[in-house]
Design an enzyme around this catalytic site. Structure first.
Site, PDB file in Angstrom:
ATOM      1  N   GLU A   1       7.194 -10.860  -8.655  1.00 42.49           N
ATOM      2  CA  GLU A   1       7.715 -11.619  -7.501  1.00 42.49           C
ATOM      3  C   GLU A   1       6.754 -12.723  -7.073  1.00 42.49           C
ATOM      4  O   GLU A   1       7.110 -13.562  -6.254  1.00 42.49           O
ATOM      5  CB  GLU A   1       8.008 -10.648  -6.335  1.00 42.49           C
TER       6      GLU A   1
ATOM      7  N   CYS B   1       4.069  -2.233  -8.526  1.00 34.70           N
ATOM      8  CA  CYS B   1       2.737  -1.864  -8.048  1.00 34.70           C
ATOM      9  C   CYS B   1       2.783  -0.648  -7.107  1.00 34.70           C
ATOM     10  O   CYS B   1       3.023   0.455  -7.582  1.00 34.70           O
ATOM     11  CB  CYS B   1       2.036  -3.069  -7.454  1.00 34.70           C
TER      12      CYS B   1
ATOM     13  N   GLU C   1       0.877  -1.175   0.000  1.00 35.16           N
ATOM     14  CA  GLU C   1       0.000   0.000   0.000  1.00 35.16           C
ATOM     15  C   GLU C   1       0.920   1.233   0.000  1.00 35.16           C
ATOM     16  O   GLU C   1       1.656   1.450   0.965  1.00 35.16           O
ATOM     17  CB  GLU C   1      -0.893  -0.065   1.237  1.00 35.16           C
TER      18      GLU C   1
ATOM     19  N   HIS D   1       3.117  -7.744 -10.453  1.00 32.97           N
ATOM     20  CA  HIS D   1       3.921  -8.352  -9.377  1.00 32.97           C
ATOM     21  C   HIS D   1       4.702  -9.574  -9.888  1.00 32.97           C
ATOM     22  O   HIS D   1       4.253 -10.708  -9.664  1.00 32.97           O
ATOM     23  CB  HIS D   1       2.999  -8.840  -8.256  1.00 32.97           C
TER      24      HIS D   1
HETATM   25  N1  GLN Z   1      -3.437   0.054  -4.716  1.00 36.03           N
HETATM   26  C1  GLN Z   1      -2.202  -0.016  -3.960  1.00 36.03           C
HETATM   27  C2  GLN Z   1      -1.654   1.378  -3.656  1.00 36.03           C
HETATM   28  O1  GLN Z   1      -2.197   2.358  -4.019  1.00 36.03           O
HETATM   29  C3  GLN Z   1      -1.150  -0.815  -4.690  1.00 36.03           C
HETATM   30  C4  GLN Z   1      -1.537  -2.274  -4.730  1.00 36.03           C
HETATM   31  C5  GLN Z   1      -0.374  -3.222  -4.771  1.00 36.03           C
HETATM   32  O2  GLN Z   1       0.791  -2.871  -4.544  1.00 36.03           O
HETATM   33  N2  GLN Z   1      -0.689  -4.470  -5.031  1.00 36.03           N
HETATM   34  O3  GLN Z   1      -0.667   1.468  -3.040  1.00 36.03           O
END
Ligand code: GLN
Length: 198
Positions: A174, A78, A47, A172
């Site tokens: 990983e 991400c 996040e 992702h």
């Molecule tokens: N939606 C998340 C964010 O804003 C990211 C999601 C993720 O890393 N899988 O940080």
């Protein structure tokens, strides 16, 4: 080459395992002394607001920002992509990024109804086989600056981009056991960038 993995929140263990599988010396970064030891850094998925907040709490936010702007190679997946972006759309209020990558990303861009999906991607720059990519509440790239190259897209939205020293993916790698993206970061982004510095 020593690659640190920012280990404040998110799936940092999976990134360390992927790096180890690539034969790289990987370790967790939470404190500034650990950051100082890293030649390159991975910012994991998780996040982005929480990672930025914890980086401030741990007193390493500014140091990471500074290292990135002075050329430390970094890869963000991400949430990590969001944290490398110079600008975010649909950001949380007051959300900050480390920045350095001249892109505009849209957070949670693929929409609530398809929070997670998997697809096969054509990755430019020499992956002979398509890449299975896992997207989890992922961002996409809405604009790229002139020095940023698009490596892969989904429905014409860039989901993998690079500059000279920075790599970012919406997905992702990983989580799939396919380590080509990490190998690409190590061999095609980080090593050449570090060679130039020495
Ligand atoms: N939606 C998340 C964010 O804003 C990211 C999601 C993720 O890393 N899988 O940080």
């Amino acid at each position: 080459m020593k690659v640190g993995v920012l280990a404040l929140q998110g799936d940092f263990r999976e990134h360390s395992n992927a790096l180890i599988a690539c034969g790289v010396d990987a370790f967790s970064v939470r404190r500034s002394e650990e950051l100082a030891d890293a030649d390159a850094l991975i910012i994991p998925g998780g996040e982005s607001t929480t990672i930025a907040h914890l980086a401030q709490t741990f007193g390493i936010f500014d140091a990471i920002k500074q290292r990135i702007s002075s050329g430390m190679p970094a890869y963000g997946s991400c949430a990590g992509m969001i944290l490398l972006a110079d600008e975010i759309l649909d950001a949380a209020m007051g959300q900050k990024t480390f920045g350095g990558l001249d892109i505009v990303v849209r957070r949670n861009a693929f929409g609530r109804q398809v929070d997670s999906f998997e697809t096969e991607l054509e990755f430019k720059d020499g992956f002979p086989e398509p890449l299975r990519a896992v997207f989890i509440r992922a961002p996409w790239v809405e604009r790229v600056g002139p020095k940023v190259e698009v490596l892969a897209s989904v429905k014409s939205h860039p989901v993998a981009v690079r500059s000279k020293t920075l790599l970012a993916t919406s997905f992702h790698p990983e989580l799939t056991g396919d380590h080509r993206t990490h190998q690409y970061f190590v061999d095609q982004v980080a090593r050449p960038a570090l060679k130039k510095v020495q």
